[in-house]
Design an enzyme around this catalytic site. Structure first.
Site, PDB file in Angstrom:
ATOM      1  N   TRP A 163      -9.914  -9.862   2.589  1.00 46.51           N
ATOM      2  CA  TRP A 163     -10.600 -10.233   1.352  1.00 46.51           C
ATOM      3  C   TRP A 163     -10.522 -11.739   1.098  1.00 46.51           C
ATOM      4  O   TRP A 163     -11.359 -12.291   0.404  1.00 46.51           O
ATOM      5  CB  TRP A 163      -9.980  -9.504   0.172  1.00 46.51           C
ATOM      6  CG  TRP A 163     -10.323  -8.060   0.047  1.00 46.51           C
ATOM      7  CD1 TRP A 163     -11.297  -7.503  -0.741  1.00 46.51           C
ATOM      8  CD2 TRP A 163      -9.687  -6.949   0.705  1.00 46.51           C
ATOM      9  NE1 TRP A 163     -11.302  -6.139  -0.614  1.00 46.51           N
ATOM     10  CE2 TRP A 163     -10.327  -5.763   0.268  1.00 46.51           C
ATOM     11  CE3 TRP A 163      -8.633  -6.850   1.619  1.00 46.51           C
ATOM     12  CZ2 TRP A 163      -9.955  -4.508   0.716  1.00 46.51           C
ATOM     13  CZ3 TRP A 163      -8.259  -5.589   2.061  1.00 46.51           C
ATOM     14  CH2 TRP A 163      -8.914  -4.433   1.619  1.00 46.51           C
ATOM     15  N   ARG A 214       0.829  -1.216   0.000  1.00 47.05           N
ATOM     16  CA  ARG A 214       0.000   0.000   0.000  1.00 47.05           C
ATOM     17  C   ARG A 214       0.859   1.261   0.000  1.00 47.05           C
ATOM     18  O   ARG A 214       0.543   2.247  -0.674  1.00 47.05           O
ATOM     19  CB  ARG A 214      -0.911  -0.031   1.227  1.00 47.05           C
ATOM     20  CG  ARG A 214      -1.917   1.110   1.303  1.00 47.05           C
ATOM     21  CD  ARG A 214      -2.858   0.905   2.475  1.00 47.05           C
ATOM     22  NE  ARG A 214      -3.649   2.100   2.730  1.00 47.05           N
ATOM     23  CZ  ARG A 214      -3.809   2.663   3.915  1.00 47.05           C
ATOM     24  NH1 ARG A 214      -3.245   2.123   4.985  1.00 47.05           N
ATOM     25  NH2 ARG A 214      -4.531   3.750   4.046  1.00 47.05           N
ATOM     26  N   HIS A 246       0.395   3.922  -2.961  1.00 47.14           N
ATOM     27  CA  HIS A 246      -0.180   5.233  -2.672  1.00 47.14           C
ATOM     28  C   HIS A 246       0.785   6.367  -3.001  1.00 47.14           C
ATOM     29  O   HIS A 246       0.358   7.493  -3.256  1.00 47.14           O
ATOM     30  CB  HIS A 246      -0.645   5.303  -1.218  1.00 47.14           C
ATOM     31  CG  HIS A 246      -1.946   4.619  -0.988  1.00 47.14           C
ATOM     32  ND1 HIS A 246      -2.895   5.069  -0.088  1.00 47.14           N
ATOM     33  CD2 HIS A 246      -2.476   3.514  -1.557  1.00 47.14           C
ATOM     34  CE1 HIS A 246      -3.940   4.261  -0.114  1.00 47.14           C
ATOM     35  NE2 HIS A 246      -3.701   3.305  -1.001  1.00 47.14           N
ATOM     36  N   ASP A 272     -14.758  -3.840  -5.462  1.00 45.24           N
ATOM     37  CA  ASP A 272     -14.444  -5.249  -5.721  1.00 45.24           C
ATOM     38  C   ASP A 272     -15.565  -5.906  -6.515  1.00 45.24           C
ATOM     39  O   ASP A 272     -15.337  -6.572  -7.525  1.00 45.24           O
ATOM     40  CB  ASP A 272     -14.243  -6.017  -4.410  1.00 45.24           C
ATOM     41  CG  ASP A 272     -13.111  -5.468  -3.562  1.00 45.24           C
ATOM     42  OD1 ASP A 272     -12.068  -5.123  -4.141  1.00 45.24           O
ATOM     43  OD2 ASP A 272     -13.278  -5.395  -2.331  1.00 45.24           O
ATOM     44  N   HIS A 294      -5.636  -7.176  -3.668  1.00 43.95           N
ATOM     45  CA  HIS A 294      -6.446  -7.317  -2.452  1.00 43.95           C
ATOM     46  C   HIS A 294      -6.457  -8.747  -1.941  1.00 43.95           C
ATOM     47  O   HIS A 294      -7.062  -9.019  -0.907  1.00 43.95           O
ATOM     48  CB  HIS A 294      -7.879  -6.837  -2.706  1.00 43.95           C
ATOM     49  CG  HIS A 294      -8.065  -5.378  -2.479  1.00 43.95           C
ATOM     50  ND1 HIS A 294      -9.126  -4.669  -3.010  1.00 43.95           N
ATOM     51  CD2 HIS A 294      -7.338  -4.485  -1.784  1.00 43.95           C
ATOM     52  CE1 HIS A 294      -9.028  -3.406  -2.645  1.00 43.95           C
ATOM     53  NE2 HIS A 294      -7.953  -3.265  -1.911  1.00 43.95           N
TER      54      HIS A 294
END
Length: 359
Positions: free
Chosen positions: A277, A112, A116, A306, A245
């Site tokens: 997930w 992440r 990001h 999703d 994910h």
């Protein structure tokens, strides 16, 4: 107080302040032997909270030695490095990241962090660093405090000791190195990477808030396209990147999504809690697509963005393919991840520095 004593004290404070590193992702050659220079002034404030911000101009060279100052921050002292030396530091940092992953189970939040930083890129802006992207600007408080980046301060805490150990590395490179290494160590594909990214040197270079995907958009498929098309991705790449994910958990206190805990997360690894997930949320595979399609386990998270992968006709073609064919998913994901990690980056040397031969 002597500089050495301050450095030791700050190192202990960093170690003591490390919080849970699990989080969710919102998404989503030959080495040159020439010496080169790069800009990188930075300061790390005492935790908590831990933010990295700029010090005083003028900028210094890429190669730098980080020293503790009596103010509790860090200064950069110029020590120019050649590409060969930079490569050695990259290799050392990669090994330290691998060890960090073994002890902290922080694969999701490191992915992440890299995404990001890179995911703010705007293909319609040509100037660097104004076009944003993988330039290390996420280390500045101005960008780190955005809602979409909640919790990423923990990722900075985790990798800051590595940055101090290998001070010549840019934050931009370290973020992307950590992200790709986390994918690979979780069982994912080998990500073809190059390094040599320059760091943005000022909080003034941070993008405006709102460039990253939002899970609860009213028209999820349209929202994904708006965000990812701005970066230059197509529908296949959007779906492939969404497959990341398969790693991680959403925590309601950070993102307003997910359950406080489930049968899959209540005992960790790492700090317990959140909603994943997938069942094995530290294993990179195509379970994400299988579980979304099945929709039979209420302890597994399915965000509106999703679900859109199987509802939008164009997205569905790729989501169905990745459900059945993990090898194709790995191939497409590796290509998309490589593209993401280079978005907006300015390389020194221009051709970049490659650690490994292409798979």
């Amino acid at each position: 107080m002597a500089e050495a004593a301050v450095a030791s004290q700050l190192s202990l404070m960093l170690k003591a302040s490390l919080a849970d590193s699990s989080s969710h992702s919102l998404f989503a050659s030959t080495n040159s032997i020439a010496c080169s220079s790069r800009s990188q002034w930075h300061r790390l404030s005492q935790p908590p909270p831990l933010f990295v911000s700029s010090l005083l101009p003028p900028p210094l060279d890429r190669g730098s030695v980080v020293n503790a100052s009596t103010s509790g921050g860090f200064n950069s002292v110029a020590s120019p490095k050649c590409a060969a030396s930079y490569t050695d530091q990259l290799r050392g940092a990669r090994e330290d990241i691998r060890e960090l992953l073994k002890s902290k189970y922080c694969h999701p939040i490191l992915v992440r962090l890299g995404w990001h930083d890179a995911g703010t890129y705007n293909k319609n802006v040509k100037e660097w660093p104004q076009r944003s992207g993988a330039n290390g600007s996420l280390r500045f408080e101005a960008e780190l405090k955005y809602k979409s980046n909640t919790g990423l301060v923990n990722a900075l805490k985790l990798i800051q000791p590595i940055k101090e150990k290998y001070p010549s590395l840019s934050y931009a490179d370290l973020f992307q190195l950590a992200s790709a290494t986390a994918i690979e160590e979780a069982g994912g594909p080998k990500i073809p990477m190059k390094y040599g990214r320059l760091d943005a040197s000022s909080p003034d270079h941070c993008p405006e808030e709102g460039r990253l995907p939002a899970a609860g958009a009213s028209s999820p498929a349209d929202h994904l396209r708006k965000v990812f098309y701005r970066m230059g991705f197509n529908d296949k790449e959007i779906v492939a990147l969404s497959g990341a994910h398969t790693l991680g958990r959403a925590r309601p206190e950070r993102s307003s999504w997910g359950k406080p805990e489930t049968k899959y997360t209540k005992n960790g690894p790492g700090a317990p809690g959140g909603q994943s997930w997938t069942v094995q949320w530290l294993k990179f595979d195509n379970s994400y697509f299988k579980d979304i399609k099945a929709k039979r386990d209420e302890d597994l998270l399915v965000l509106p963005t999703d679900a859109a992968l199987f509802e939008d006709p164009s997205f569905k073609v790729y989501a169905e393919k990745y459900t059945e064919d993990e090898e194709t998913f790995f191939k497409d994901f590796a290509e998309a991840h490589t593209k993401l990690s280079n978005l907006g980056a300015k390389f020194d040397p221009p051709e970049g520095i490659v650690l490994d031969a292409a798979p």
